[in-house]
Write a protein that holds these residues in place. Structure first.
Motif, PDB file in Angstrom:
ATOM      1  N   SER A 296      15.117  29.591  22.725  1.00  0.00           N
ATOM      2  CA  SER A 296      16.112  30.302  21.938  1.00  0.00           C
ATOM      3  C   SER A 296      16.923  31.175  22.889  1.00  0.00           C
ATOM      4  N   ALA A 297      18.195  31.356  22.587  1.00  0.00           N
ATOM      5  CA  ALA A 297      19.053  32.142  23.477  1.00  0.00           C
ATOM      6  C   ALA A 297      20.224  32.727  22.693  1.00  0.00           C
ATOM      7  N   ILE A 298      20.720  33.856  23.175  1.00  0.00           N
ATOM      8  CA  ILE A 298      21.799  34.541  22.472  1.00  0.00           C
ATOM      9  C   ILE A 298      23.148  33.871  22.677  1.00  0.00           C
ATOM     10  N   ASN A 299      23.239  32.906  23.615  1.00  0.00           N
ATOM     11  CA  ASN A 299      24.496  32.180  23.782  1.00  0.00           C
ATOM     12  C   ASN A 299      24.587  30.958  22.878  1.00  0.00           C
ATOM     13  N   ARG A 300      23.527  30.684  22.124  1.00  0.00           N
ATOM     14  CA  ARG A 300      23.541  29.582  21.165  1.00  0.00           C
ATOM     15  C   ARG A 300      23.741  30.160  19.767  1.00  0.00           C
ATOM     16  N   ARG A 301      24.525  29.473  18.961  1.00  0.00           N
ATOM     17  CA  ARG A 301      24.862  29.973  17.633  1.00  0.00           C
ATOM     18  C   ARG A 301      25.334  31.424  17.727  1.00  0.00           C
ATOM     19  N   ALA A 302      26.353  31.612  18.577  1.00  0.00           N
ATOM     20  CA  ALA A 302      26.954  32.928  18.781  1.00  0.00           C
ATOM     21  C   ALA A 302      28.408  32.883  18.340  1.00  0.00           C
ATOM     22  N   TRP A 303      28.896  33.976  17.831  1.00  0.00           N
ATOM     23  CA  TRP A 303      30.271  34.054  17.361  1.00  0.00           C
ATOM     24  C   TRP A 303      30.703  35.519  17.399  1.00  0.00           C
ATOM     25  N   GLY A 304      31.986  35.760  17.585  1.00  0.00           N
ATOM     26  CA  GLY A 304      32.456  37.138  17.621  1.00  0.00           C
ATOM     27  C   GLY A 304      31.879  37.886  18.807  1.00  0.00           C
ATOM     28  N   GLU A 305      32.179  39.152  18.897  1.00  0.00           N
ATOM     29  CA  GLU A 305      31.701  39.965  20.012  1.00  0.00           C
ATOM     30  C   GLU A 305      30.314  40.511  19.701  1.00  0.00           C
ATOM     31  N   GLY A 306      29.330  40.055  20.466  1.00  0.00           N
ATOM     32  CA  GLY A 306      27.972  40.544  20.295  1.00  0.00           C
ATOM     33  C   GLY A 306      27.237  39.992  19.099  1.00  0.00           C
TER      34      GLY A 306
ATOM     35  N   ALA B  52      27.184  29.990   4.540  1.00  0.00           N
ATOM     36  CA  ALA B  52      27.340  28.574   4.183  1.00  0.00           C
ATOM     37  C   ALA B  52      28.734  28.057   4.492  1.00  0.00           C
ATOM     38  N   ALA B  53      29.726  28.946   4.457  1.00  0.00           N
ATOM     39  CA  ALA B  53      31.105  28.541   4.740  1.00  0.00           C
ATOM     40  C   ALA B  53      31.445  28.651   6.222  1.00  0.00           C
ATOM     41  N   TYR B  54      30.486  29.082   7.043  1.00  0.00           N
ATOM     42  CA  TYR B  54      30.724  29.342   8.462  1.00  0.00           C
ATOM     43  C   TYR B  54      31.972  30.203   8.647  1.00  0.00           C
ATOM     44  N   SER B  55      32.037  31.296   7.903  1.00  0.00           N
ATOM     45  CA  SER B  55      33.206  32.171   8.010  1.00  0.00           C
ATOM     46  C   SER B  55      33.295  32.814   9.386  1.00  0.00           C
ATOM     47  N   LEU B  56      32.131  33.106  10.004  1.00  0.00           N
ATOM     48  CA  LEU B  56      32.069  33.672  11.355  1.00  0.00           C
ATOM     49  C   LEU B  56      32.912  34.933  11.483  1.00  0.00           C
ATOM     50  N   VAL B  57      32.962  35.684  10.415  1.00  0.00           N
ATOM     51  CA  VAL B  57      33.655  36.972  10.401  1.00  0.00           C
ATOM     52  C   VAL B  57      32.619  38.049  10.142  1.00  0.00           C
ATOM     53  N   GLY B  58      32.411  38.900  11.130  1.00  0.00           N
ATOM     54  CA  GLY B  58      31.359  39.889  11.047  1.00  0.00           C
ATOM     55  C   GLY B  58      31.624  40.955  10.007  1.00  0.00           C
ATOM     56  N   GLY B  59      30.600  41.272   9.214  1.00  0.00           N
ATOM     57  CA  GLY B  59      30.666  42.349   8.242  1.00  0.00           C
ATOM     58  C   GLY B  59      29.560  43.346   8.513  1.00  0.00           C
ATOM     59  N   ASP B  60      29.154  44.048   7.491  1.00  0.00           N
ATOM     60  CA  ASP B  60      28.115  45.067   7.642  1.00  0.00           C
ATOM     61  C   ASP B  60      26.735  44.437   7.496  1.00  0.00           C
ATOM     62  N   PRO B  61      25.859  44.625   8.476  1.00  0.00           N
ATOM     63  CA  PRO B  61      24.511  44.068   8.385  1.00  0.00           C
ATOM     64  C   PRO B  61      23.676  44.826   7.364  1.00  0.00           C
ATOM     65  N   VAL B  62      22.582  44.206   6.974  1.00  0.00           N
ATOM     66  CA  VAL B  62      21.650  44.850   6.057  1.00  0.00           C
ATOM     67  C   VAL B  62      20.234  44.524   6.506  1.00  0.00           C
ATOM     68  N   ALA B  63      19.364  45.525   6.498  1.00  0.00           N
ATOM     69  CA  ALA B  63      17.972  45.287   6.874  1.00  0.00           C
ATOM     70  C   ALA B  63      17.293  44.426   5.827  1.00  0.00           C
ATOM     71  N   ALA B  64      16.391  43.574   6.277  1.00  0.00           N
ATOM     72  CA  ALA B  64      15.589  42.778   5.344  1.00  0.00           C
ATOM     73  C   ALA B  64      14.541  43.679   4.699  1.00  0.00           C
ATOM     74  N   PRO B  65      14.114  43.375   3.482  1.00  0.00           N
ATOM     75  CA  PRO B  65      13.069  44.184   2.846  1.00  0.00           C
ATOM     76  C   PRO B  65      11.812  44.236   3.710  1.00  0.00           C
ATOM     77  N   ALA B  66      11.368  45.440   4.047  1.00  0.00           N
ATOM     78  CA  ALA B  66      10.223  45.581   4.942  1.00  0.00           C
ATOM     79  C   ALA B  66       8.955  44.986   4.332  1.00  0.00           C
ATOM     80  N   GLN B  67       8.740  45.228   3.054  1.00  0.00           N
ATOM     81  CA  GLN B  67       7.561  44.690   2.367  1.00  0.00           C
ATOM     82  C   GLN B  67       7.925  43.360   1.717  1.00  0.00           C
ATOM     83  N   TRP B  68       8.278  42.397   2.556  1.00  0.00           N
ATOM     84  CA  TRP B  68       8.839  41.155   2.036  1.00  0.00           C
ATOM     85  C   TRP B  68       7.827  40.329   1.248  1.00  0.00           C
ATOM     86  N   THR B  69       6.541  40.489   1.545  1.00  0.00           N
ATOM     87  CA  THR B  69       5.546  39.722   0.790  1.00  0.00           C
ATOM     88  C   THR B  69       5.361  40.255  -0.630  1.00  0.00           C
TER      89      THR B  69
END
Length: 300
Positions: free
Chosen positions: A210-220, A107-124
């Motif tokens: 959709s494309a990876i060059n849109r809404r992109a920030w940081g390396e990769g 929400a703050a558009y910090s655009l500073v990469g941290g550690d990712p987390v998998a979404a809950p597989a059984q999301w329903t």
């Protein structure tokens, strides 16, 4: 004798910014009467589904879960997510929002990469909708970006159709609905926005990309994540999809970043093109796009 005063020009084009992108609406008839209704549609959708508003429904649910009155878009969008999740073996998941935030798209558009987390597989098991309620069993971040803008384009198009029934174009940053006269749309090269890899003529349909060059920030870092890992995808660079509704075209454009995308596109009667990160281009059988590249293959 003084020349007659011409009547005031009636605007048939309206440009404005909303939900983080630029919109352009062009109608064959004056569209002024629809502006208030469109503004209301945009506000209600944003107030329900925006991760970037502290007062939105999804932001309030994210803190501790619970149950709230379901917006009218909940069932159409989340039902589609069930099919997308199944087709992509869990790669598309509406609870991916936590990883987007950790990677800096918050929400703050910090655009500073941290550690990712998998979404809950059984999301329903965590997220449910029905009986007029949207319920979340514990804290989690809902993100409908896989198809939400397409859904909103459809809603806006429905309002424009009331005042311009003979034809119009609704373009929300490249996701568009065309009614009436055909429109030729360039397919922007994801590695060079000055070029196009082809042109697609769209008539009485929706085109979403959709494309990876849109809404992109940081390396990769970019906005298309694999929910199973929480990491940005690496093999597909850009996708385009044409279908009867923008929501389904948008959903397929997201699913095409994964192996199951072509299957659900076929089931939903959506044509598509996609470009891999090594420059190859694939397209669906019978696809109507005019492609400029020689290095192309048909996905069967």
């Amino acid at each position: 004798m003084a020349p007659p005063v011409p009547p005031p020009r009636v605007a048939r084009t309206w440009r404005f910014d909303a939900i983080g992108t630029t919109w352009e609406i062009v109608g064959d008839a004056p569209i002024g009467d629809a502006r208030a209704a469109i503004a209301d549609v945009l506000e209600r959708f944003d107030a329900a589904w925006s991760r970037f508003r502290a007062d939105s429904l999804v932001s309030r649910l994210a803190d501790s879960g619970g149950a709230m009155p379901a917006p009218p878009d909940a069932a159409p969008m989340l039902d589609a997510f069930v099919e997308l999740s199944s087709a992509t073996e869990g790669a598309v998941n509406p609870l991916i929002g936590a990883s987007l935030e950790r990677l800096g798209y918050d929400a703050a558009y910090s655009l500073v990469g941290g550690d990712p987390v998998a979404a809950p597989a059984q999301w329903t098991d965590l997220l449910s909708w029905g009986d007029g309620l949207l319920s979340l069993d514990g804290p989690a971040v809902i993100d409908v970006g896989a198809l939400g803008k397409g859904r909103l384009v459809d809603l806006v198009a429905a309002e424009i159709a009331r005042v311009s029934p003979s034809g119009f174009v609704v373009d929300a940053g490249g996701d568009l609905v065309v009614r009436g006269a055909a429109q030729r749309v360039g397919l922007e090269h994801p590695f060079d926005p000055r070029r196009a890899i082809g042109v697609w003529e769209v008539t009485d349909a929706a085109l979403c990309a959709s494309a990876i060059n849109r809404r992109a920030w940081g390396e990769g870092l970019h906005h298309v994540l694999d929910a199973r890992t929480g990491l940005p995808v690496r093999t597909i660079a850009a996708t385009w999809a044409v279908g009867p509704t923008a929501m389904r075209a948008d959903a397929v454009a997201t699913a095409l970043f994964f192996d199951g995308g072509p299957r659900i596109a076929h089931e939903w009667s959506v044509e598509w093109v996609r470009m891999t990160t090594d420059g190859r281009v694939e397209w669906s059988p019978g696809c109507g796009a005019e492609l400029f590249t020689r290095e192309a293959s048909v996905e069967r």
